[in-house]
Design a protein around this motif. Sequence first.
Motif, PDB file in Angstrom:
ATOM      1  N   CYS A  10      27.425 -28.967   2.632  1.00 23.24           N
ATOM      2  CA  CYS A  10      26.222 -28.426   1.996  1.00 23.24           C
ATOM      3  C   CYS A  10      25.076 -28.360   2.991  1.00 23.24           C
ATOM      4  CB  CYS A  10      25.863 -29.224   0.749  1.00 23.24           C
ATOM      5  SG  CYS A  10      25.387 -30.906   1.091  1.00 23.24           S
ATOM      6  N   GLY A 125       9.872 -33.887 -10.098  1.00 17.42           N
ATOM      7  CA  GLY A 125      11.261 -33.454 -10.026  1.00 17.42           C
ATOM      8  C   GLY A 125      12.066 -34.488  -9.259  1.00 17.42           C
ATOM      9  N   SER A 129      15.694 -31.669  -3.280  1.00 21.98           N
ATOM     10  CA  SER A 129      14.510 -31.584  -2.409  1.00 21.98           C
ATOM     11  C   SER A 129      13.625 -32.802  -2.609  1.00 21.98           C
ATOM     12  CB  SER A 129      13.744 -30.283  -2.662  1.00 21.98           C
ATOM     13  OG  SER A 129      13.194 -30.276  -3.957  1.00 21.98           O
ATOM     14  N   GLU A 149      10.624 -37.100 -13.569  1.00 20.15           N
ATOM     15  CA  GLU A 149      11.696 -36.151 -13.892  1.00 20.15           C
ATOM     16  C   GLU A 149      11.683 -35.886 -15.404  1.00 20.15           C
ATOM     17  OE1 GLU A 149      14.180 -34.183 -12.414  1.00 20.15           O
ATOM     18  OE2 GLU A 149      14.403 -33.681 -14.539  1.00 20.15           O
ATOM     19  N   ARG A 150      11.679 -34.593 -15.780  1.00 20.52           N
ATOM     20  CA  ARG A 150      11.589 -34.247 -17.208  1.00 20.52           C
ATOM     21  C   ARG A 150      12.878 -34.539 -17.980  1.00 20.52           C
ATOM     22  NH1 ARG A 150      13.991 -28.934 -17.931  1.00 20.52           N
ATOM     23  NH2 ARG A 150      13.278 -28.968 -20.078  1.00 20.52           N
ATOM     24  N   GLY A 156      18.595 -33.184 -10.572  1.00 18.81           N
ATOM     25  CA  GLY A 156      18.483 -31.733 -10.732  1.00 18.81           C
ATOM     26  C   GLY A 156      19.819 -31.018 -10.697  1.00 18.81           C
ATOM     27  N   LEU A 157      19.859 -29.922  -9.935  1.00 25.75           N
ATOM     28  CA  LEU A 157      21.059 -29.079  -9.923  1.00 25.75           C
ATOM     29  C   LEU A 157      22.237 -29.752  -9.212  1.00 25.75           C
ATOM     30  CD1 LEU A 157      19.376 -25.633  -9.201  1.00 25.75           C
ATOM     31  CD2 LEU A 157      20.536 -26.309 -11.319  1.00 25.75           C
ATOM     32  N   ILE A 193       5.788 -33.381 -16.116  1.00 23.34           N
ATOM     33  CA  ILE A 193       4.409 -33.180 -15.671  1.00 23.34           C
ATOM     34  C   ILE A 193       3.923 -31.851 -16.262  1.00 23.34           C
ATOM     35  CG2 ILE A 193       2.866 -32.959 -13.689  1.00 23.34           C
ATOM     36  CD1 ILE A 193       4.319 -35.764 -14.190  1.00 23.34           C
ATOM     37  N   GLY A 213       9.877 -28.995  -8.316  1.00 25.66           N
ATOM     38  CA  GLY A 213      10.393 -28.709  -9.665  1.00 25.66           C
ATOM     39  C   GLY A 213      11.471 -27.643  -9.729  1.00 25.66           C
ATOM     40  N   TYR A 416      18.083 -16.193  -9.016  1.00 28.98           N
ATOM     41  CA  TYR A 416      17.060 -17.006  -9.680  1.00 28.98           C
ATOM     42  C   TYR A 416      15.679 -16.605  -9.198  1.00 28.98           C
ATOM     43  CZ  TYR A 416      20.967 -19.887 -10.983  1.00 28.98           C
ATOM     44  OH  TYR A 416      22.140 -20.315 -11.513  1.00 28.98           O
ATOM     45  N   TRP A 455      13.472 -25.321  -3.771  1.00 29.09           N
ATOM     46  CA  TRP A 455      13.612 -23.919  -4.194  1.00 29.09           C
ATOM     47  C   TRP A 455      12.278 -23.290  -4.576  1.00 29.09           C
ATOM     48  CZ3 TRP A 455      18.537 -22.312  -7.420  1.00 29.09           C
ATOM     49  CH2 TRP A 455      19.635 -22.279  -6.553  1.00 29.09           C
ATOM     50  N   PHE A 463      21.754 -24.325   0.498  1.00 25.70           N
ATOM     51  CA  PHE A 463      22.623 -25.301  -0.148  1.00 25.70           C
ATOM     52  C   PHE A 463      21.849 -26.588  -0.406  1.00 25.70           C
ATOM     53  CE2 PHE A 463      24.903 -22.490   2.689  1.00 25.70           C
ATOM     54  CZ  PHE A 463      25.699 -21.829   1.766  1.00 25.70           C
ATOM     55  N   ILE A 464      22.552 -27.562  -0.971  1.00 29.54           N
ATOM     56  CA  ILE A 464      21.885 -28.836  -1.263  1.00 29.54           C
ATOM     57  C   ILE A 464      21.244 -29.388   0.001  1.00 29.54           C
ATOM     58  CG2 ILE A 464      22.365 -31.251  -1.825  1.00 29.54           C
ATOM     59  CD1 ILE A 464      24.384 -30.200  -3.900  1.00 29.54           C
ATOM     60  N   ASN A 467      17.828 -28.408   1.677  1.00 29.24           N
ATOM     61  CA  ASN A 467      16.585 -29.011   1.210  1.00 29.24           C
ATOM     62  C   ASN A 467      16.142 -30.184   2.076  1.00 29.24           C
ATOM     63  OD1 ASN A 467      16.185 -27.488  -1.397  1.00 29.24           O
ATOM     64  ND2 ASN A 467      18.288 -28.215  -1.640  1.00 29.24           N
TER      65      ASN A 467
END
Length: 497
Positions: A10, A125, A129, A149-150, A156-157, A193, A213, A416, A455, A463-464, A467
């Motif tokens: 990645c 987030g 990243s 983190e929400r 995250g992804l 947030i 985020g 996206y 992102w 890729f991951i 970040n």
Amino acid sequence: MPHVITQACCGDASCVYACPVNCIHPTPDEPDFGIAEMLYIDPSTCVDCGACVSACPVGAIVPGHRLPETAARFADVNAGHYGEPATDEARFPVRAEWRLPMAPITKPARLGGAAPGELRVAIVGSGPSAMYAADELLKHREVKVSVFERLSQPFGLARFGVAPDHESTRSVANLFDEIARHPNITIALNTEIGRDITLDELRRTHHAVLWAGGAPTDRPLAIPGVDLEGVQSATSVVGWYNGHPDFAYSAPDLGTERAVVIGNGNVALDVARIFTADPERLATTSIDQTALAALRGSSIREVVVVARRGPEHAAFTLPELIGLADGPAHVWVDPSELVGVDPDAIDDPTVAAKVSLLHEISQREKPTEPFIRLSFGYTPLEVVGDGRATGVKFVKTGTDQESVIDAGLVLTAVGYRGRAVPGLPFDEAKGTVAHVEGRIVEAGEPIAGLYVTGWIKRGPSGFIGTNKTDSGETVKHLLADAEAGVLPHPGSAAVPV
Ligand SMILES: Cc1cc2nc3c(=O)[nH]c(=O)nc-3n(C[C@H](O)[C@H](O)[C@H](O)COP(=O)(O)OP(=O)(O)OC[C@H]3O[C@@H](n4cnc5c(N)ncnc54)[C@H](O)[C@@H]3O)c2cc1C
Ligand code: SF4
Ligand code: SF4
């Protein structure tokens, strides 16, 4: 036998710094790093020391003699990156400025200049990243990091995007878990947030706020019929099979024999693979159990992944195509769609290898099990149907020949776009928070104490591991601003969570 980098890479470049002989490229300092589909080991300089294996967070590096058959092609992919040069110098032009400090030992660093005794940084987030930024910040003992983190689960992804059958890639969560165990970091889950805590509150209680985020919205596909029942985004399907709470009610209708995916990036391949996989194999992964039950009853026999352009412009990466061709999936390409596309006439070795593999796949028998058909050169005109989708009308790109592919399920996978963040300046053209190298700017001027990464900083690409370098850049500026004494002085009250 030299070591080999395989599909799960990645691109975080950890192996580059671990390698004592600088044989892994491109490095973050080289021009191709941002666009490379993976990193490659030069087989003629690798001394088989194994240092890169333990540095890799996703188990992507394998000694050549232990390469499983499903990854055998990666030996050629690695070597092919370095070509067949006439001289050693031409093959591997080591330049003094490319030589990196080898296996650097990171000593706990101290902030200097006018930096405060304790530097409080809020990160919004907890995706890759955010975690890479936290890792970089925590190398400085004065820094205290608070992550917000929400969702009820972090990362995250890396958790809610990466396909469940890509277990090596998902194991990057172990690295993030390790970062989260540092004594100077806290992670507040279920805390959004802008809803539970305002951005202003965060700014009042921290020296710096770093927005990480992500880029949460799908690019819309503007053709008639996309509002019909039976049409949805591939992202919603990914969220559904990964148990993302926002997509719990996005179950696709699997009572149809054929699905069409419009767009052919890696996410399109992920969804196609999951739809055609043997449910018994998926049962051994982390797939959501409700999704697994639905897939067990699925009627889907064929997933057609359709791209507007030809195979030489395929958006999926070579490692993903190799994984598809040599893994358990059944995949097929209609040879007529490859006529005139000659890999030997293509300069870029990665593109040539992709096209060559597509030719090889096209020579296989058309599968009889549920399978993926990769299709090229068709532009979607409209989703047809009466209330519900029954197919997609395409025109052969560059001609006026129209045709319809019958399908009861249509997924859009055309990329996206970042959503504007209330309270932060937004660059509409790029779909990112407005920034210069991670410092958030308004009318070209940095806003003291506000930073961005991932992102939502650079757009939805990479890729991951990409970040990591991205967050490194933002954190470098944040720390420089701390040392220059230009960060705001927050109150001492802790933010209520
Ligand atoms: C479907 C899919 C599959 C992928 N598969 C791979 C793969 O196999 N290999 C690979 O290398 N890369 C993969 N990627 C790319 C990789 O996931 C991204 O590069 C990476 O996740 C981007 O990291 P990020 O931190 O910017 O964003 P994200 O991972 O999206 O993280 C953002 C986080 O911020 C949180 N958040 C957002 N707003 C707020 C708020 N207001 N308050 C609190 N929290 C908030 C979100 O809930 C989320 O957890 C994939 C991407 C997708 C979409
Ligand atoms: S095995 Fe050693 S020499 Fe070979 S790529 Fe890995 S770190 Fe470099
Ligand atoms: S994931 Fe990172 S450490 Fe592993 S091979 Fe890729 S760049 Fe190297």
